[in-house]
Design a protein around this motif. Structure first.
Motif, PDB file in Angstrom:
ATOM      1  N   UNK A 105       0.835  -1.196   0.000  1.00 27.88           N
ATOM      2  CA  UNK A 105       0.000   0.000   0.000  1.00 27.88           C
ATOM      3  C   UNK A 105       0.875   1.253   0.000  1.00 27.88           C
ATOM      4  N   UNK A 106       0.294   2.366  -0.440  1.00 27.34           N
ATOM      5  CA  UNK A 106       0.995   3.648  -0.363  1.00 27.34           C
ATOM      6  C   UNK A 106       1.104   4.063   1.101  1.00 27.34           C
ATOM      7  N   UNK A 107       2.321   4.299   1.565  1.00 26.37           N
ATOM      8  CA  UNK A 107       2.553   4.726   2.935  1.00 26.37           C
ATOM      9  C   UNK A 107       2.860   6.217   2.901  1.00 26.37           C
ATOM     10  N   UNK A 108       2.125   6.992   3.717  1.00 32.72           N
ATOM     11  CA  UNK A 108       2.251   8.443   3.644  1.00 32.72           C
ATOM     12  C   UNK A 108       3.442   8.989   4.426  1.00 32.72           C
ATOM     13  N   UNK A 109       4.015   8.167   5.316  1.00 35.90           N
ATOM     14  CA  UNK A 109       5.140   8.648   6.110  1.00 35.90           C
ATOM     15  C   UNK A 109       6.337   8.971   5.211  1.00 35.90           C
ATOM     16  N   UNK A 110       6.960  10.110   5.455  1.00 37.42           N
ATOM     17  CA  UNK A 110       8.147  10.481   4.691  1.00 37.42           C
ATOM     18  C   UNK A 110       9.404  10.063   5.455  1.00 37.42           C
ATOM     19  N   UNK A 111      10.415   9.644   4.719  1.00 40.86           N
ATOM     20  CA  UNK A 111      11.658   9.163   5.316  1.00 40.86           C
ATOM     21  C   UNK A 111      12.833   9.888   4.668  1.00 40.86           C
ATOM     22  N   UNK A 112      13.771  10.396   5.453  1.00 43.27           N
ATOM     23  CA  UNK A 112      14.956  11.027   4.863  1.00 43.27           C
ATOM     24  C   UNK A 112      15.643  10.072   3.902  1.00 43.27           C
TER      25      UNK A 112
END
Length: 203
Positions: free
Chosen positions: A10-17
């Motif tokens: 699924x598309x995960x909305x959390x952003x990761x550096x």
């Protein structure tokens, strides 16, 4: 997206550096601990109708019993306190409970139903009752010696067996499936203080 066993993630909305290395199960030789349900009947959440000594027919009929989960699956529940003011209890699911049409739990003192306890005290037990047993709507199905929840003309309840069908305003409002007993503190200890004298001791 990351594909795992041909199933799209699924598309995960959390952003990761972008400078942090990370991954999901199986990536980078990293694996989560996994647990799988069995196909045995899962534990069941049961509404508590109340305490036998203070209950009425209305109390017994009020709780709505949630549908049980299918074996091998889990089920999500949203608790409605107004439907079950006395809460819920989680119990194992023996065959008789699995087959019950409209089960409910009620709390009784062991002495009130004649169940002797190993510590000789009056302990709380849970009695599982089927409100949907055909005898509730058809008294001719009464079986002498079987344990039922009886109500008198004032709606007060009792659990007992009778040699004869209900009379004088009595009615059957449920069939007793079984009584669930607790493990007492005295039963957790080995006899005489020696572990090998306990029934649960394994050599």
């Amino acid at each position: 997206r990351v594909a795992t066993n041909a199933v799209l993630r699924s598309d995960i909305s959390m952003t990761t550096p972008s400078n942090i290395k990370r991954g999901v199960h199986g990536e980078g030789s990293r694996f989560m601990s996994l647990a799988k349900l069995s196909l045995e009947s899962p534990p069941r959440i049961m509404p508590i109708a109340g305490m036998l000594s203070m209950m009425t027919v209305d109390d017994l009929c009020r709780p709505v019993c949630p549908d049980p989960p299918v074996a091998g699956k889990w089920k999500y529940y949203k608790v409605q306190s107004d439907e079950t003011p006395f809460g819920f209890v989680i119990v194992e699911t023996p065959y008789v409970l699995e087959q019950a049409k409209d089960p409910v739990a009620l709390v009784a003192m062991s002495a009130d139903v004649g169940v002797p306890m190993p510590d000789m005290k009056n302990e709380e037990i849970i009695v599982m009752v089927d409100r949907g047993d055909p005898v509730v709507s058809d008294p001719s199905l009464f079986e002498a010696g079987k344990f039922y929840v009886f109500a008198d003309a004032q709606g007060k309840l009792d659990i007992a067996w009778q040699a004869d069908p209900p009379t004088d305003g009595q009615q059957i409002v449920g069939t007793v499936l079984y009584a669930q007993l607790p493990v007492l503190e005295s039963e957790k200890k080995g006899s005489g203080g020696f572990a090998e004298l306990s029934d649960d001791f394994a050599f």
